[in-house]
Design an enzyme around this catalytic site. Sequence first.
Site, PDB file in Angstrom:
ATOM      1  N   LYS A 172     -10.769 -35.761  40.807  1.00 26.16           N
ATOM      2  CA  LYS A 172     -11.884 -35.366  39.933  1.00 26.16           C
ATOM      3  C   LYS A 172     -13.222 -35.443  40.698  1.00 26.16           C
ATOM      4  O   LYS A 172     -14.105 -34.593  40.539  1.00 26.16           O
ATOM      5  CB  LYS A 172     -11.919 -36.269  38.693  1.00 26.16           C
ATOM      6  CG  LYS A 172     -13.111 -36.070  37.790  1.00 26.16           C
ATOM      7  CD  LYS A 172     -13.110 -34.744  37.044  1.00 26.16           C
ATOM      8  CE  LYS A 172     -14.399 -34.572  36.252  1.00 26.16           C
ATOM      9  NZ  LYS A 172     -14.443 -33.418  35.404  1.00 26.16           N
ATOM     10  N   LYS A 240     -23.965 -39.162  36.913  1.00 20.44           N
ATOM     11  CA  LYS A 240     -23.052 -40.314  36.998  1.00 20.44           C
ATOM     12  C   LYS A 240     -21.902 -40.000  37.959  1.00 20.44           C
ATOM     13  O   LYS A 240     -21.545 -40.808  38.814  1.00 20.44           O
ATOM     14  CB  LYS A 240     -22.540 -40.603  35.576  1.00 20.44           C
ATOM     15  CG  LYS A 240     -21.465 -41.637  35.412  1.00 20.44           C
ATOM     16  CD  LYS A 240     -20.063 -41.105  35.198  1.00 20.44           C
ATOM     17  CE  LYS A 240     -19.848 -40.104  34.124  1.00 20.44           C
ATOM     18  NZ  LYS A 240     -18.471 -39.660  33.968  1.00 20.44           N
TER      19      LYS A 240
END
Length: 297
Positions: A172, A240
């Site tokens: 990811k 983030k």
Amino acid sequence: MSKPKIGFIGLGIMGRPMSKHLLNAGYELVVHDLNREAVAEIVSAGATEAHSCKEVGKNSSIVITMVPDSPDVEAAVLGEDGLLEGVSDGDIHVDMSTIAPSVAVSVGEALIQKGVKCLDAPVSGGDVGAQNATLSIMVGGEEDTFETVKPIFEVMGKCILCGPLGAGQTVKACNQVLVAVTIAGVSEALTLGAKAGVDPLKIVQVLGGGLARCGILENRGERMVNGDFDPGFRIRLHYKDLNIIMKTGNDFNVPLPVTSVVHELFNTAMAGGRSELDHSGLLTVIEDLAGIQARTT
Ligand code: NAD
């Protein structure tokens, strides 16, 4: 074989449509979120409410978490009245949030000590993928656990086992490098074309058919030149992810020179009060640098 009872924690932009697909596929669902409105919506669609993550663990055998960040997963699992207090031997925890690979492993280790099997299974495809059940799900963990959960993943999209626990989060992170860098590239292309006098919508249309075609042009291009930055995937969440990526690059001594510039552009967006815009709103940062808006006429 009867379907397992599923717990679902985190009913935000992603968790809401994902949990609805599970209900529609005939799974019994126990849900929890800090936001009562989100819970009410899924309860009215047929789920049962739990008042804590611990209660979710007690009342289901497979628990999915879909919360924003590493500290949120730690709070949901290891915190007071957390999942760890409610689960029992043989249960399965699947974290579908995007978090640091190292936290996927440390949270997993605490659960594994209690006999719980763990998968990390972050997703790509955005809110549209969640709504259309076309998410790309990248999974880390043991093969037998993956096979058990696979029918559940397939209700929400397509899944691939990438390696041991934490591998899903690593993949990811790679995905988020490509998406962030592509958004920055598309933003620069649209701003350059617009300032040179071309309608940026034409740029979106023609580039979408050539070698420069990409998911960002396809899913976001038209919205970007219309100035529609409703989320979607918020800038603060992509920032983030970029923090996770830069730390992971540092951990493995992999220089990420292009990503580091894009990281700073996202930092600029955060500092400029744009954290809640869709990540394609990075265009506004590039526009500010050029002193124009790349909007269709
Ligand atoms: P969101 O902020 O819309 O939703 C998160 C939900 O989790 C909120 O409703 C919040 O109240 C809840 N929550 C937080 N901590 C909790 C806790 N301790 N207990 C119970 N509930 C808690 O976020 P989102 O956009 O749905 O994203 C969720 C995750 O999926 C993130 O890790 C994000 O990076 C990832 N992701 C998002 C997208 C996207 O397009 N939005 C795409 C791919 C991946």
